[in-house]
Write a protein that holds these residues in place. Structure first.
Motif, PDB file in Angstrom:
ATOM      1  N   ALA A   1       0.830  -1.208   0.000  1.00 40.23           N
ATOM      2  CA  ALA A   1       0.000   0.000   0.000  1.00 40.23           C
ATOM      3  C   ALA A   1       0.862   1.255   0.000  1.00 40.23           C
ATOM      4  CB  ALA A   1      -0.937  -0.016   1.202  1.00 40.23           C
ATOM      5  N   ALA A   2       1.955   1.226   0.766  1.00 47.09           N
ATOM      6  CA  ALA A   2       2.849   2.383   0.815  1.00 47.09           C
ATOM      7  C   ALA A   2       3.528   2.624  -0.528  1.00 47.09           C
ATOM      8  CB  ALA A   2       3.904   2.176   1.904  1.00 47.09           C
ATOM      9  N   ASP A   3       3.739   1.560  -1.292  1.00 44.57           N
ATOM     10  CA  ASP A   3       4.339   1.686  -2.625  1.00 44.57           C
ATOM     11  C   ASP A   3       3.341   2.180  -3.669  1.00 44.57           C
ATOM     12  OD1 ASP A   3       6.893   0.972  -1.973  1.00 44.57           O
ATOM     13  OD2 ASP A   3       6.743  -1.087  -2.684  1.00 44.57           O
ATOM     14  N   GLY A   4       2.090   2.273  -3.291  1.00 45.27           N
ATOM     15  CA  GLY A   4       1.081   2.697  -4.252  1.00 45.27           C
ATOM     16  C   GLY A   4       0.427   1.569  -5.020  1.00 45.27           C
ATOM     17  N   VAL A   5       0.728   0.341  -4.647  1.00 46.05           N
ATOM     18  CA  VAL A   5       0.069  -0.806  -5.268  1.00 46.05           C
ATOM     19  C   VAL A   5      -1.401  -0.796  -4.874  1.00 46.05           C
ATOM     20  CG1 VAL A   5      -0.035  -3.334  -5.310  1.00 46.05           C
ATOM     21  CG2 VAL A   5       2.177  -2.182  -5.353  1.00 46.05           C
ATOM     22  N   ARG A   6      -2.270  -1.146  -5.804  1.00 48.01           N
ATOM     23  CA  ARG A   6      -3.705  -1.117  -5.532  1.00 48.01           C
ATOM     24  C   ARG A   6      -4.390  -2.447  -5.764  1.00 48.01           C
ATOM     25  NH1 ARG A   6      -2.201   2.311  -3.096  1.00 48.01           N
ATOM     26  NH2 ARG A   6      -2.618   4.554  -3.203  1.00 48.01           N
ATOM     27  N   ASP A   7      -3.728  -3.401  -6.410  1.00 52.63           N
ATOM     28  CA  ASP A   7      -4.371  -4.646  -6.795  1.00 52.63           C
ATOM     29  C   ASP A   7      -3.453  -5.809  -6.448  1.00 52.63           C
ATOM     30  OD1 ASP A   7      -6.292  -6.284  -7.842  1.00 52.63           O
ATOM     31  OD2 ASP A   7      -6.223  -5.460  -9.867  1.00 52.63           O
ATOM     32  N   VAL A   8      -3.948  -6.743  -5.629  1.00 52.44           N
ATOM     33  CA  VAL A   8      -3.112  -7.835  -5.130  1.00 52.44           C
ATOM     34  C   VAL A   8      -3.861  -9.158  -5.254  1.00 52.44           C
ATOM     35  CG1 VAL A   8      -1.789  -8.748  -3.176  1.00 52.44           C
ATOM     36  CG2 VAL A   8      -2.070  -6.269  -3.448  1.00 52.44           C
ATOM     37  N   VAL A   9      -3.159 -10.174  -5.740  1.00 54.10           N
ATOM     38  CA  VAL A   9      -3.655 -11.548  -5.687  1.00 54.10           C
ATOM     39  C   VAL A   9      -2.882 -12.263  -4.590  1.00 54.10           C
ATOM     40  CG1 VAL A   9      -3.746 -13.771  -6.874  1.00 54.10           C
ATOM     41  CG2 VAL A   9      -4.393 -11.680  -8.085  1.00 54.10           C
ATOM     42  N   ALA A  10      -3.588 -12.707  -3.552  1.00 50.44           N
ATOM     43  CA  ALA A  10      -2.978 -13.448  -2.448  1.00 50.44           C
ATOM     44  C   ALA A  10      -3.147 -14.937  -2.734  1.00 50.44           C
ATOM     45  CB  ALA A  10      -3.634 -13.077  -1.129  1.00 50.44           C
ATOM     46  N   LEU A  11      -2.022 -15.632  -2.861  1.00 55.51           N
ATOM     47  CA  LEU A  11      -2.046 -17.035  -3.271  1.00 55.51           C
ATOM     48  C   LEU A  11      -1.569 -17.917  -2.128  1.00 55.51           C
ATOM     49  CD1 LEU A  11      -0.798 -18.360  -6.701  1.00 55.51           C
ATOM     50  CD2 LEU A  11      -0.597 -19.695  -4.615  1.00 55.51           C
TER      51      LEU A  11
ATOM     52  N   LEU B   1      -6.478  -1.122  -1.085  1.00 49.92           N
ATOM     53  CA  LEU B   1      -6.047  -2.350  -1.738  1.00 49.92           C
ATOM     54  C   LEU B   1      -7.249  -3.158  -2.208  1.00 49.92           C
ATOM     55  CD1 LEU B   1      -3.176  -3.679   0.574  1.00 49.92           C
ATOM     56  CD2 LEU B   1      -2.943  -2.598  -1.658  1.00 49.92           C
ATOM     57  N   ARG B   2      -7.195  -3.620  -3.447  1.00 51.26           N
ATOM     58  CA  ARG B   2      -8.167  -4.577  -3.965  1.00 51.26           C
ATOM     59  C   ARG B   2      -7.507  -5.956  -3.894  1.00 51.26           C
ATOM     60  NH1 ARG B   2      -8.291  -0.298  -7.604  1.00 51.26           N
ATOM     61  NH2 ARG B   2      -6.916  -1.427  -9.048  1.00 51.26           N
ATOM     62  N   ILE B   3      -8.120  -6.856  -3.130  1.00 49.21           N
ATOM     63  CA  ILE B   3      -7.477  -8.135  -2.825  1.00 49.21           C
ATOM     64  C   ILE B   3      -8.312  -9.283  -3.380  1.00 49.21           C
ATOM     65  CG2 ILE B   3      -6.670  -9.668  -0.998  1.00 49.21           C
ATOM     66  CD1 ILE B   3      -6.424  -7.145   0.793  1.00 49.21           C
ATOM     67  N   ARG B   4      -7.646 -10.148  -4.122  1.00 50.19           N
ATOM     68  CA  ARG B   4      -8.251 -11.399  -4.565  1.00 50.19           C
ATOM     69  C   ARG B   4      -7.525 -12.543  -3.859  1.00 50.19           C
ATOM     70  NH1 ARG B   4      -7.308  -8.139  -9.110  1.00 50.19           N
ATOM     71  NH2 ARG B   4      -8.970  -7.978 -10.668  1.00 50.19           N
ATOM     72  N   GLN B   5      -8.248 -13.577  -3.463  1.00 50.57           N
ATOM     73  CA  GLN B   5      -7.609 -14.781  -2.939  1.00 50.57           C
ATOM     74  C   GLN B   5      -7.626 -15.849  -4.010  1.00 50.57           C
ATOM     75  OE1 GLN B   5      -8.922 -16.310   0.867  1.00 50.57           O
ATOM     76  NE2 GLN B   5      -8.029 -18.330   0.484  1.00 50.57           N
ATOM     77  N   ALA B   6      -6.451 -16.309  -4.415  1.00 49.27           N
ATOM     78  CA  ALA B   6      -6.346 -17.386  -5.397  1.00 49.27           C
ATOM     79  C   ALA B   6      -6.651 -18.723  -4.738  1.00 49.27           C
ATOM     80  CB  ALA B   6      -4.948 -17.407  -6.009  1.00 49.27           C
ATOM     81  N   ASP B   7      -6.883 -19.725  -5.552  1.00 49.25           N
ATOM     82  CA  ASP B   7      -7.160 -21.066  -5.045  1.00 49.25           C
ATOM     83  C   ASP B   7      -5.865 -21.716  -4.577  1.00 49.25           C
ATOM     84  OD1 ASP B   7      -8.591 -23.274  -4.359  1.00 49.25           O
ATOM     85  OD2 ASP B   7      -9.132 -23.856  -6.411  1.00 49.25           O
ATOM     86  N   VAL B   8      -6.014 -22.743  -3.752  1.00 48.61           N
ATOM     87  CA  VAL B   8      -4.853 -23.524  -3.328  1.00 48.61           C
ATOM     88  C   VAL B   8      -4.271 -24.265  -4.536  1.00 48.61           C
ATOM     89  CG1 VAL B   8      -5.717 -23.776  -0.972  1.00 48.61           C
ATOM     90  CG2 VAL B   8      -6.296 -25.503  -2.694  1.00 48.61           C
ATOM     91  N   LEU B   9      -3.091 -24.827  -4.381  1.00 54.79           N
ATOM     92  CA  LEU B   9      -2.383 -25.406  -5.518  1.00 54.79           C
ATOM     93  C   LEU B   9      -2.959 -26.746  -5.970  1.00 54.79           C
ATOM     94  CD1 LEU B   9       1.293 -24.562  -4.534  1.00 54.79           C
ATOM     95  CD2 LEU B   9      -0.255 -23.280  -6.016  1.00 54.79           C
ATOM     96  N   GLY B  10      -3.419 -27.553  -5.013  1.00 54.28           N
ATOM     97  CA  GLY B  10      -3.882 -28.875  -5.403  1.00 54.28           C
ATOM     98  C   GLY B  10      -5.385 -29.007  -5.420  1.00 54.28           C
ATOM     99  N   PRO B  11      -5.851 -30.042  -6.111  1.00 49.46           N
ATOM    100  CA  PRO B  11      -5.087 -30.973  -6.945  1.00 49.46           C
ATOM    101  C   PRO B  11      -4.794 -30.390  -8.325  1.00 49.46           C
ATOM    102  CG  PRO B  11      -7.400 -31.586  -6.951  1.00 49.46           C
ATOM    103  CD  PRO B  11      -7.278 -30.414  -6.019  1.00 49.46           C
ATOM    104  N   SER B  12      -3.757 -30.916  -8.959  1.00 45.00           N
ATOM    105  CA  SER B  12      -3.388 -30.460 -10.295  1.00 45.00           C
ATOM    106  C   SER B  12      -2.479 -31.496 -10.950  1.00 45.00           C
ATOM    107  CB  SER B  12      -2.644 -29.121 -10.217  1.00 45.00           C
ATOM    108  OG  SER B  12      -2.036 -28.811 -11.448  1.00 45.00           O
ATOM    109  N   PRO B  13      -2.647 -31.719 -12.251  1.00 47.46           N
ATOM    110  CA  PRO B  13      -1.707 -32.604 -12.954  1.00 47.46           C
ATOM    111  C   PRO B  13      -0.260 -32.133 -12.834  1.00 47.46           C
ATOM    112  CG  PRO B  13      -3.636 -32.167 -14.323  1.00 47.46           C
ATOM    113  CD  PRO B  13      -3.734 -31.252 -13.139  1.00 47.46           C
ATOM    114  N   LEU B  14      -0.045 -30.838 -12.683  1.00 50.16           N
ATOM    115  CA  LEU B  14       1.323 -30.343 -12.532  1.00 50.16           C
ATOM    116  C   LEU B  14       1.965 -30.852 -11.245  1.00 50.16           C
ATOM    117  CD1 LEU B  14       0.936 -26.674 -13.819  1.00 50.16           C
ATOM    118  CD2 LEU B  14       2.396 -28.452 -14.812  1.00 50.16           C
ATOM    119  N   LEU B  15       1.176 -31.050 -10.210  1.00 51.50           N
ATOM    120  CA  LEU B  15       1.727 -31.604  -8.966  1.00 51.50           C
ATOM    121  C   LEU B  15       2.120 -33.065  -9.155  1.00 51.50           C
ATOM    122  CD1 LEU B  15      -0.662 -29.933  -6.368  1.00 51.50           C
ATOM    123  CD2 LEU B  15       1.790 -29.495  -6.666  1.00 51.50           C
TER     124      LEU B  15
END
Length: 267
Positions: free
Chosen positions: A73-83, A111-125
């Motif tokens: 926020a101090a840097d001026g960032v306004r959009d964040v994806v929290a993973l 701040l506009r915050i989005r929460q991403a999904d957890v990593l699993g399950p995934s074929p990449l794992l």
């Protein structure tokens, strides 16, 4: 006269119109944990050089997630994806992390915050697990004679346990003699029990594949169980595998394409 708060040059250089990625790790007293998380984040940065990627910890390590949000926020960032740096959707993904994000959203409404999904399950794992087993000495030709123990940290959440069991079933279909789930805590069977069960069923070679991202107390318990039961192969933790780097970016891209959920977080 009131002056509007403008993004800093650093924020303009990093962010533009692209949300910042905040990787949210659990943290550990074991220094190997944070070192592995940082190595994985470096891989993500290398895969996408124009993306600002930060790391925050829920406990034990610095910087804390709230402190990272303050800095952004101090840097001026306004959009964040929290993973969430988690393999299953259990307590931390359902309770701890949403609570931290709600608090940050209320305290830093810019701040506009989005929460991403957890990593699993995934074929990449699965690909990353195969990479680690290959690194431990197994080849594709060993699959028919090798049983694998898919050893996760464990959870009291039935949804998370069911996901691990389903991953084991799906992985078995790729050619392994058998794949059995095991858990280092909260659930059964333990790693050593799963190894011994495979032996009792006549499986000639048994490998243990830790389904964990970073070293620490529970991964060490998995390793002790594998050695105590005489497993033939013990793979390394997933760590900064290239597949994990690509998976983090896939989860980020999905969340970044969605509408910001700040309102939902503060509801």
């Amino acid at each position: 006269m009131h002056r509007p708060v403008l993004p800093s040059p650093k924020a303009l250089a990093w962010q533009g119109h692209t949300p910042t990625l905040l990787v949210v790790a659990h943290g550990s007293r074991d220094p190997r944990h944070a070192a592995t998380v940082h190595a994985l984040v470096r891989r993500v940065r290398a895969l996408r050089p124009g993306l600002r990627v930060e790391t925050g910890f829920l406990d034990f390590n610095a910087p804390s997630v709230p402190r990272v949000f303050e800095g952004l926020a101090a840097d001026g960032v306004r959009d964040v994806v929290a993973l969430p740096l988690l393999l299953t959707r259990a307590f931390h993904a359902k309770a701890d992390i949403p609570a931290v994000l709600r608090e940050a959203s209320a305290r830093l409404p810019q701040l506009r915050i989005r929460q991403a999904d957890v990593l699993g399950p995934s074929p990449l794992l699965i690909d990353a697990l195969e990479r680690r087993l290959e690194g431990a000495g197994l080849t594709a030709g060993d699959k028919r004679s090798t049983g694998v123990v898919l050893a996760s940290a464990g959870s009291s959440d039935p949804e998370a346990i069911a996901v691990i069991a389903e991953i084991a079933r799906e992985w078995r279909r790729t050619g392994w003699c058998a794949v059995r789930p095991a858990f280092a805590s909260a659930s059964l069977p333990r790693t050593e029990d799963a190894v011994r069960q495979l032996r009792a069923e006549g499986v000639r070679r048994v490998a243990v594949a830790p389904y964990v991202i970073a070293p620490g107390f529970l991964p060490d318990r998995i390793a002790r169980g594998a050695r105590a039961a005489g497993a033939d192969v013990l793979a390394d933790v997933l760590g900064p595998a290239p597949e994990l780097g690509r998976l983090l970016l896939a989860r980020y891209d999905t969340a970044a394409a969605e509408a910001p959920v700040t309102a939902a977080l503060t509801a």
